[in-house]
Design an enzyme around this catalytic site. Structure first.
Site, mmCIF file in Angstrom:
data_model
loop_
_atom_site.group_PDB
_atom_site.id
_atom_site.type_symbol
_atom_site.label_atom_id
_atom_site.label_comp_id
_atom_site.label_asym_id
_atom_site.label_seq_id
_atom_site.Cartn_x
_atom_site.Cartn_y
_atom_site.Cartn_z
ATOM 1 C CG ASP A 72 -0.292 -0.451 2.504
ATOM 2 O OD1 ASP A 72 0.949 -0.436 2.578
ATOM 3 O OD2 ASP A 72 -1.019 -0.791 3.458
ATOM 4 C CG ASP A 141 -8.763 -1.150 11.971
ATOM 5 O OD1 ASP A 141 -7.742 -1.744 11.566
ATOM 6 O OD2 ASP A 141 -9.293 -0.205 11.352
ATOM 7 C CG HIS A 143 -6.245 -1.993 8.557
ATOM 8 N ND1 HIS A 143 -6.394 -0.867 9.329
ATOM 9 C CD2 HIS A 143 -4.924 -2.012 8.213
ATOM 10 C CE1 HIS A 143 -5.230 -0.244 9.440
ATOM 11 N NE2 HIS A 143 -4.322 -0.921 8.786
ATOM 12 C CD GLU A 148 -8.663 1.443 7.220
ATOM 13 O OE1 GLU A 148 -8.608 0.526 8.059
ATOM 14 O OE2 GLU A 148 -8.023 2.502 7.354
HETATM 15 C C1 GLP Z 1 -0.819 0.675 8.269
HETATM 16 C C2 GLP Z 1 -0.505 -0.062 6.995
HETATM 17 C C3 GLP Z 1 -0.554 -1.544 7.164
HETATM 18 C C4 GLP Z 1 0.247 -1.949 8.385
HETATM 19 C C5 GLP Z 1 -0.365 -1.292 9.592
HETATM 20 C C6 GLP Z 1 0.291 -1.696 10.903
HETATM 21 O O1 GLP Z 1 -2.162 0.834 8.459
HETATM 22 N N1 GLP Z 1 -1.379 0.275 5.936
HETATM 23 O O2 GLP Z 1 -0.056 -2.165 5.989
HETATM 24 O O3 GLP Z 1 0.238 -3.333 8.500
HETATM 25 O O4 GLP Z 1 -0.241 0.105 9.427
HETATM 26 O O5 GLP Z 1 1.384 -0.906 11.193
HETATM 27 P P1 GLP Z 1 2.309 -1.136 12.456
HETATM 28 O O6 GLP Z 1 3.129 -2.312 12.120
HETATM 29 O O7 GLP Z 1 3.104 0.109 12.536
HETATM 30 O O8 GLP Z 1 1.418 -1.359 13.613
#
Ligand code: GLP
Length: 265
Positions: A72, A141, A143, A148
């Site tokens: 993403d 959440d 995702h 989402e």
């Molecule tokens: C964002 C990204 C996800 C990632 C998530 C968790 O929302 N779009 O791809 O997995 O953050 O991030 P973290 O590892 O910093 O908790």
């Protein structure tokens, strides 16, 4: 489905990195046959990238014949912005290994035609022969990528509006200023990740414990998009002890035994 539980973040990161390393080595990639790897950003995969860099530096692993596809990217954030996923990937991983820049694919959140960018991305994945191993992370959440709550579980790469929870969770990267967090993203779909031959999802920290419970102990639910991977034939969830806090004791006990065996091997 496998659930691999390690004591802490460092061990979970190392396990994930060794798994990726072994998969690439076993595949024997060459100029005729590239290994395709899907990759996430975020604080969770950071330790895994550090380990993969170590394996590259020690000569155990090469990314010369690896193609990567990131999950993403934010829309409207310049590529050079320190919090763009382009910056994250180059600074924390790609610039430290021997991957050819043209083989490291990241969605362009500044493309003139975002829909066309998403379709072209799907096309590039198809042309690369599909993803061998898709590594993912999740938000608190539940995702995956930026799919989402409420996303279609057969979705493809597309533009997605971020949920308030995600904007709040990611504000820490933008000086805790909610107004600085982009509100739109480009993201691979749940269906895009489901098409990978194998999926590995990293979940660490007590703040992800409820999401892990929703991911594996309750049914498939588009409000917790990571739960879709219960239906993938080869999914591995890798977590630390903290992330298991909402799981049943018998779930944890059941899944811990094979890890002990695998580590001993
Ligand atoms: C964002 C990204 C996800 C990632 C998530 C968790 O929302 N779009 O791809 O997995 O953050 O991030 P973290 O590892 O910093 O908790």
């Amino acid at each position: 489905m496998r659930l691999v539980i390690l004591d802490d973040y460092e061990l979970a990161s190392e396990w994930a990195a060794k798994y990726i390393r072994n998969r690439i080595i076993q595949f024997k990639p060459s100029a005729e046959r590239y290994f395709t790897l899907g990759l996430p950003t975020g604080s969770t995969p950071f330790g895994c990238y550090q380990k993969l860099i170590e394996y590259y530096r020690s000569g155990d692993l090469s990314f010369k014949y690896v193609k990567t596809f990131n999950m993403d990217e934010y829309v409207g954030l310049s590529r050079a912005h320190p919090e763009s996923y382009h910056s994250y990937m180059w600074n924390n991983f790609f610039k430290h290994i021997d991957i050819y820049p043209s083989n490291a694919h990241i969605l362009d959140g500044n493309a003139k035609d975002l829909e066309a960018e998403c379709q072209a991305y799907e096309q590039k994945i198809t042309e690369a022969g599909g993803i061998e191993l898709f590594v993912g992370g999740i938000g608190p959440d539940g995702h995956i990528a930026f799919n989402e709550p409420g996303s279609s579980l057969v979705s493809r790469t597309r533009v997605k509006t971020l949920a308030k929870d995600t904007i709040v969770a990611n504000a820490r990267f933008f000086g805790n200023d909610l107004s600085k967090v982009p509100t739109m993203s480009l993201t691979v779909g749940v269906g895009t990740v489901m098409d990978a031959k194998e999926v590995m999802i990293l979940i660490t920290g007590a703040h992800k414990a409820f999401a892990l419970y929703k991911a594996i102990e309750e049914g498939v639910n588009h409000m917790w998009t990571v739960s879709a991977f219960q239906q993938h034939p080869r999914t591995i969830f890798i977590c630390d002890e903290d992330a298991t806090l909402e799981l049943r004791v018998k779930t944890v006990k059941y899944f811990k035994e094979p890890v002990r065996i695998a580590i001993a091997l």
